[in-house]
Design a protein around this motif. Structure first.
Motif, PDB file in Angstrom:
ATOM      1  N   ALA A  17       0.703  -1.347   0.141  1.00  0.00           N
ATOM      2  CA  ALA A  17       0.036  -0.151   0.100  1.00  0.00           C
ATOM      3  C   ALA A  17       0.856   1.196   0.081  1.00  0.00           C
ATOM      4  CB  ALA A  17      -0.647   0.102   1.182  1.00  0.00           C
ATOM      5  N   LYS A  18       1.947   1.278   0.733  1.00  0.00           N
ATOM      6  CA  LYS A  18       2.853   2.400   0.838  1.00  0.00           C
ATOM      7  C   LYS A  18       3.599   2.486  -0.310  1.00  0.00           C
ATOM      8  CE  LYS A  18       3.484   1.825   5.810  1.00  0.00           C
ATOM      9  NZ  LYS A  18       4.081   1.058   6.817  1.00  0.00           N
ATOM     10  N   GLU A  19       3.923   1.329  -0.810  1.00  0.00           N
ATOM     11  CA  GLU A  19       4.888   1.564  -2.267  1.00  0.00           C
ATOM     12  C   GLU A  19       4.001   2.151  -3.209  1.00  0.00           C
ATOM     13  OE1 GLU A  19       7.584  -2.452  -1.526  1.00  0.00           O
ATOM     14  OE2 GLU A  19       6.333  -2.277  -3.340  1.00  0.00           O
ATOM     15  N   THR A  20       2.776   1.777  -3.461  1.00  0.00           N
ATOM     16  CA  THR A  20       2.093   2.054  -4.603  1.00  0.00           C
ATOM     17  C   THR A  20       1.229   3.376  -4.340  1.00  0.00           C
ATOM     18  OG1 THR A  20       0.111   0.852  -3.640  1.00  0.00           O
ATOM     19  CG2 THR A  20       1.480  -0.255  -5.492  1.00  0.00           C
ATOM     20  N   GLY A  21       1.431   4.085  -3.032  1.00  0.00           N
ATOM     21  CA  GLY A  21       0.858   5.372  -2.875  1.00  0.00           C
ATOM     22  C   GLY A  21      -0.659   5.197  -2.559  1.00  0.00           C
ATOM     23  N   ALA A  22      -1.142   4.091  -2.214  1.00  0.00           N
ATOM     24  CA  ALA A  22      -2.514   3.822  -1.952  1.00  0.00           C
ATOM     25  C   ALA A  22      -2.984   4.808  -0.953  1.00  0.00           C
ATOM     26  CB  ALA A  22      -3.165   2.479  -1.650  1.00  0.00           C
ATOM     27  N   ASP A  23      -4.120   5.601  -0.910  1.00  0.00           N
ATOM     28  CA  ASP A  23      -4.461   6.325   0.352  1.00  0.00           C
ATOM     29  C   ASP A  23      -5.773   5.813   0.910  1.00  0.00           C
ATOM     30  OD1 ASP A  23      -6.498   6.890  -1.720  1.00  0.00           O
ATOM     31  OD2 ASP A  23      -6.061   9.106  -1.765  1.00  0.00           O
ATOM     32  N   ASN A  34     -10.537  -7.671  11.351  1.00  0.00           N
ATOM     33  CA  ASN A  34      -9.267  -7.582  12.130  1.00  0.00           C
ATOM     34  C   ASN A  34      -8.960  -6.189  12.582  1.00  0.00           C
ATOM     35  OD1 ASN A  34      -6.637  -7.416  12.950  1.00  0.00           O
ATOM     36  ND2 ASN A  34      -6.146  -9.665  11.742  1.00  0.00           N
ATOM     37  N   PRO A  35      -9.324  -5.862  13.867  1.00  0.00           N
ATOM     38  CA  PRO A  35      -9.077  -4.553  14.373  1.00  0.00           C
ATOM     39  C   PRO A  35      -7.516  -4.127  14.526  1.00  0.00           C
ATOM     40  CG  PRO A  35     -10.057  -5.976  16.171  1.00  0.00           C
ATOM     41  CD  PRO A  35      -9.931  -6.849  14.915  1.00  0.00           C
ATOM     42  N   ASP A  36      -6.746  -5.357  14.647  1.00  0.00           N
ATOM     43  CA  ASP A  36      -5.113  -4.981  14.646  1.00  0.00           C
ATOM     44  C   ASP A  36      -4.837  -4.581  13.157  1.00  0.00           C
ATOM     45  OD1 ASP A  36      -4.786  -5.403  17.346  1.00  0.00           O
ATOM     46  OD2 ASP A  36      -4.416  -7.650  16.684  1.00  0.00           O
ATOM     47  N   PHE A  37      -5.356  -5.004  12.098  1.00  0.00           N
ATOM     48  CA  PHE A  37      -4.975  -4.669  10.890  1.00  0.00           C
ATOM     49  C   PHE A  37      -5.323  -3.100  10.677  1.00  0.00           C
ATOM     50  CE2 PHE A  37      -6.218  -4.445   6.170  1.00  0.00           C
ATOM     51  CZ  PHE A  37      -4.926  -4.603   5.785  1.00  0.00           C
ATOM     52  N   SER A  38      -6.751  -2.833  10.768  1.00  0.00           N
ATOM     53  CA  SER A  38      -7.095  -1.564  10.448  1.00  0.00           C
ATOM     54  C   SER A  38      -6.499  -0.595  11.438  1.00  0.00           C
ATOM     55  CB  SER A  38      -8.824  -1.767  10.798  1.00  0.00           C
ATOM     56  OG  SER A  38      -9.008  -1.240  11.908  1.00  0.00           O
ATOM     57  N   ARG A  39      -6.207  -1.019  12.735  1.00  0.00           N
ATOM     58  CA  ARG A  39      -5.352   0.059  13.236  1.00  0.00           C
ATOM     59  C   ARG A  39      -3.928   0.375  12.735  1.00  0.00           C
ATOM     60  NH1 ARG A  39      -5.489  -2.619  18.114  1.00  0.00           N
ATOM     61  NH2 ARG A  39      -7.314  -1.832  18.688  1.00  0.00           N
ATOM     62  N   ARG A  40      -3.475  -0.686  12.267  1.00  0.00           N
ATOM     63  CA  ARG A  40      -2.252  -0.360  11.339  1.00  0.00           C
ATOM     64  C   ARG A  40      -2.335   0.436  10.180  1.00  0.00           C
ATOM     65  NH1 ARG A  40       1.133  -5.769  11.092  1.00  0.00           N
ATOM     66  NH2 ARG A  40       2.749  -4.233  10.158  1.00  0.00           N
ATOM     67  N   VAL A  41      -3.239   0.251   9.550  1.00  0.00           N
ATOM     68  CA  VAL A  41      -3.576   0.860   8.586  1.00  0.00           C
ATOM     69  C   VAL A  41      -3.798   2.483   8.617  1.00  0.00           C
ATOM     70  CG1 VAL A  41      -5.238   1.384   6.339  1.00  0.00           C
ATOM     71  CG2 VAL A  41      -4.777  -1.210   7.006  1.00  0.00           C
ATOM     72  N   LYS A  42      -4.430   2.693   9.717  1.00  0.00           N
ATOM     73  CA  LYS A  42      -4.513   3.928  10.079  1.00  0.00           C
ATOM     74  C   LYS A  42      -3.240   4.913  10.509  1.00  0.00           C
ATOM     75  CE  LYS A  42      -9.392   3.617  11.242  1.00  0.00           C
ATOM     76  NZ  LYS A  42     -10.417   3.523  12.112  1.00  0.00           N
ATOM     77  N   GLU A  43      -2.656   3.905  11.398  1.00  0.00           N
ATOM     78  CA  GLU A  43      -1.291   4.438  11.803  1.00  0.00           C
ATOM     79  C   GLU A  43      -0.413   4.752  10.505  1.00  0.00           C
ATOM     80  OE1 GLU A  43      -1.256   2.453  15.934  1.00  0.00           O
ATOM     81  OE2 GLU A  43      -0.083   1.485  14.626  1.00  0.00           O
ATOM     82  N   ALA A  44      -0.589   3.890   9.564  1.00  0.00           N
ATOM     83  CA  ALA A  44       0.080   4.391   8.295  1.00  0.00           C
ATOM     84  C   ALA A  44      -0.132   5.635   7.419  1.00  0.00           C
ATOM     85  CB  ALA A  44       0.275   2.996   7.503  1.00  0.00           C
ATOM     86  N   GLY A  45      -1.319   6.037   7.884  1.00  0.00           N
ATOM     87  CA  GLY A  45      -1.839   7.404   7.251  1.00  0.00           C
ATOM     88  C   GLY A  45      -2.729   7.096   6.243  1.00  0.00           C
ATOM     89  N   ILE A  46      -3.162   5.693   6.483  1.00  0.00           N
ATOM     90  CA  ILE A  46      -4.206   5.232   5.046  1.00  0.00           C
ATOM     91  C   ILE A  46      -5.522   5.302   5.607  1.00  0.00           C
ATOM     92  CG2 ILE A  46      -4.438   3.409   3.515  1.00  0.00           C
ATOM     93  CD1 ILE A  46      -1.476   2.894   3.617  1.00  0.00           C
ATOM     94  N   GLY A 102     -14.049   0.960   6.601  1.00  0.00           N
ATOM     95  CA  GLY A 102     -14.893   0.185   7.421  1.00  0.00           C
ATOM     96  C   GLY A 102     -14.978   0.745   8.957  1.00  0.00           C
ATOM     97  N   PRO A 103     -15.423   0.051   9.837  1.00  0.00           N
ATOM     98  CA  PRO A 103     -15.838   0.778  11.204  1.00  0.00           C
ATOM     99  C   PRO A 103     -14.651   1.116  11.989  1.00  0.00           C
ATOM    100  CG  PRO A 103     -16.445  -1.302  11.368  1.00  0.00           C
ATOM    101  CD  PRO A 103     -15.975  -1.175  10.028  1.00  0.00           C
ATOM    102  N   ALA A 104     -14.846   1.645  13.125  1.00  0.00           N
ATOM    103  CA  ALA A 104     -13.718   1.996  13.987  1.00  0.00           C
ATOM    104  C   ALA A 104     -13.273   0.510  14.627  1.00  0.00           C
ATOM    105  CB  ALA A 104     -14.141   2.948  15.013  1.00  0.00           C
ATOM    106  N   GLU A 105     -12.286   0.650  15.041  1.00  0.00           N
ATOM    107  CA  GLU A 105     -11.465  -0.762  15.687  1.00  0.00           C
ATOM    108  C   GLU A 105     -12.241  -1.501  16.776  1.00  0.00           C
ATOM    109  OE1 GLU A 105      -9.300   1.781  13.473  1.00  0.00           O
ATOM    110  OE2 GLU A 105      -8.606   1.776  15.579  1.00  0.00           O
ATOM    111  N   ASN A 106     -12.357  -0.281  17.746  1.00  0.00           N
ATOM    112  CA  ASN A 106     -13.016  -0.638  18.974  1.00  0.00           C
ATOM    113  C   ASN A 106     -14.820  -1.454  18.714  1.00  0.00           C
ATOM    114  OD1 ASN A 106     -14.292   2.011  18.300  1.00  0.00           O
ATOM    115  ND2 ASN A 106     -14.884   2.217  20.239  1.00  0.00           N
ATOM    116  N   ALA A 150     -16.335   6.961   4.312  1.00  0.00           N
ATOM    117  CA  ALA A 150     -14.774   6.887   4.661  1.00  0.00           C
ATOM    118  C   ALA A 150     -14.369   8.317   4.783  1.00  0.00           C
ATOM    119  CB  ALA A 150     -13.973   5.806   3.914  1.00  0.00           C
ATOM    120  N   GLU A 151     -14.667   8.972   3.323  1.00  0.00           N
ATOM    121  CA  GLU A 151     -14.373  10.363   3.152  1.00  0.00           C
ATOM    122  C   GLU A 151     -15.118  11.539   4.233  1.00  0.00           C
ATOM    123  OE1 GLU A 151     -13.334   9.929  -1.412  1.00  0.00           O
ATOM    124  OE2 GLU A 151     -15.073  10.641  -0.955  1.00  0.00           O
TER     125      GLU A 151
END
Lengths: 451, 70
Positions: free
Chosen positions: A70-76, A88-100, A104-108, A316-317
């Motif tokens: 995702a980072k390499e291709t510049g996906a936002d 998978n809440p861990d995945f979505s958390r990491r996606v957000k932490e990467a600025g992407i 989907g809904p909030a992790e909690n 999401a926007e």
């Protein structure tokens, strides 16, 4: 505004999401494993990146690699589809932490609704009816038997953090419980890493009716209607439709009200599905919530004229629900069938080369397919090959169009459930709109007793 | 020599016997995982497990030999 979207998934759902992106002018990135180098979804995006070997753990569940791509291709933005990393809440958390942006809904909320016990408590709090049941922290036979007796047989035992019907077991009396308990515990440990069990009252002959909800980031929630998904095998859906046949207006109204209450109370955002069981007296019980786009979302799209993937992206926007559009023509009724690579009688999987894959071009038939003629159907992934959606001016109209379509389908090289789908569509119980979740079991029994 | 073969491609999820075990016809000896489903593979004849040809986690193709019996 989202400009470039990566779909962390494969098959028909990846293709379907790309289709909406293309219409909205969003660039697309596909990811693929060794087994999917020639797959339809790999070729359907603007760019495609390899993420690992065939096995899901090393590819479609490989969060590190997907984030790297995702980072390499510049996906936002990343759309997880269904299955794999979608809940998978861990995945979505990491996606957000990467600025992407994660679609989907909030992790909690994902965490809460992903745990049967927490989800149930949240629903009780929201005033939504639930099936009587309890958590079993103990593996002690006598204690388990006591709880089951309190709830009243028949009961259903399953892994507290399970899904997909794996490890679920109906138990009718104490002797049976003693017999099946070790294997249920073992399955819970093997598949979900926890021996924690959940036991609930088995609702006999229910219909599976679910509500499609959307929540935005401004506190608004809407229910976009219901789907009847009663035709299932091994707790996996095969045929879905909207609206639910023979559901009284009053029950439908209550169902929508419960769905909106449930989503509103937890502050849900993006697309979600609240699954209910509805018994023969039209009592409604909360079953579970899926915090993602559902496989069967097209039937809702066809009866509302809404592109649900477009709504997911816009929400999401941080757009408001009230600003979103109904884009397409809507129909009175829509039916979806799932074409599985499996034996139509035993339901055993049937991987192999698709030597022929031909379906008629017909009006009011929509194909959401992840395969094409000549591809290899591998044993690594879900057996669902494609979804066919028939839309019509009435339920009967939709059924007739679907039957006509399936009769003309030509598939060779592997076995599919198409013969079983045709028989179901033409079965009196189905045609009447009276099918319950027991339909397939009943139908298979009927069929084998004729042989 | 008697062989136990797989009826379809997939991953070996569980091997339920070890070398030297007595098995009877119809007994589940291996559970395969294919397309997210558990597929039990049974022995077609009675015998004693002579050699296991696969281990848990192995990938097998249709008609591969899982074990030999004597």
């Amino acid at each position: 505004m989202i400009k470039k979207l990566l779909v962390a998934n494969r098959g028909e759902i990846a293709v379907r999401i790309f289709r909406t992106c293309e219409r909205l002018g969003i660039r697309t990135v596909a990811v693929f494993s060794d087994a999917d180098e020639e797959a339809v979804h790999t070729k359907a995006a603007d760019e495609a990146r390899w993420i690992g070997p065939a096995r899901v753990k090393e590819s479609y569940l490989n969060a590190d690699k997907i984030l790297e791509v995702a980072k390499e291709t510049g996906a936002d933005a990343i759309h997880p589809g269904y299955g794999f990393l979608s809940e998978n809440p861990d995945f979505s958390r990491r996606v957000k932490e990467a600025g992407i942006t994660f679609i989907g809904p909030a992790e909690n909320i994902m965490e809460t609704m992903g745990n049967k016990i927490a989800a149930r408590e949240a629903m009780i709090e929201a005033g939504v009816p639930v099936v009587p049941g309890a958590t079993l922290k103990s593996e002690n036979e006598d204690e388990v038997a006591k709880v089951c007796a309190e709830i009243g047989y028949p009961v259903m035992i399953k892994a507290a953090s399970g899904g997909g019907g794996i490890g679920m077991q109906r138990v009718d009396h104490k002797d049976e419980l003693v017999k099946v308990l070790p294997s249920v515990i073992k399955k819970a440990e093997t598949f979900f890493g926890s021996a924690e069990l959940y036991v609930e009252k088995f609702i006999e002959n229910p219909r599976h009716i679910e509500a499609q909800v959307f929540g935005d980031h401004h506190g608004n929630v809407v229910c976009l209607g219901e789907r009847d998904c009663s035709i299932q095998r091994r707790n996996q859906k095969i045929i879905e439709e909207a609206p639910a046949p023979k559901l009284s207006d009053e029950t439908r109204k209550s169902l929508f009200a419960y769905a909106e209450k449930a989503a509103g109370n937890i502050g849900y955002t993006n697309a979600g599905t609240i699954e209910f069981l509805v018994d023969s007296d039209e009592n409604i019980y909360f079953l579970e919530m899926n915090t993602r786009l559902q496989v069967e979302h097209p039937v809702t799209e066809e009866v509302t004229g809404i592109d649900l993937v477009e709504w997911q992206i816009r929400i999401a926007e941080e757009k408001r629900i009230s600003d979103l559009e109904e884009r397409n023509m809507s129909y009175e009724h829509a039916i979806e069938v799932r074409v599985y690579a499996e034996d139509p009688v035993t339901f055993f999987p049937s991987p192999g080369k698709l030597k022929r894959w031909s379906f008629p071009q017909m009006e009011d038939i929509r194909y959401d397919s992840g395969v094409e003629e000549g591809v290899q159907v591998t044993p690594f992934y879900d057996p669902m090959l494609a979804k066919i959606i028939a839309k019509g001016s009435s339920r009967q109209d939709a059924i007739e169009k679907m039957s006509a379509c399936l009769e003309k389908a030509e598939v060779e090289g592997i076995k599919t459930n198409i013969p079983m789908l045709i028989e179901t569509l033409q079965h009196d119980v189905f045609k009447e709109g009276s099918a319950t979740t027991q339909f397939v079991q009943q139908y298979v029994i009927e069929k084998s007793s004729k042989v | 020599m008697k062989e136990v073969k797989t009826s379809m491609a997939g991953n070996v999820w569980k091997v339920q016997v070890t070398q030297g075990d007595q098995v009877t016809a119809g007994q589940e000896v291996v559970i395969l995982e294919s397309m997210k489903m558990e597929i039990p593979i049974t022995a077609e004849e009675d015998g004693v497990v002579e050699e296991l040809k696969v281990e848990e986690g192995s990938f097998v193709n249709e008609d591969d030999v899982l074990m030999t019996l004597k």
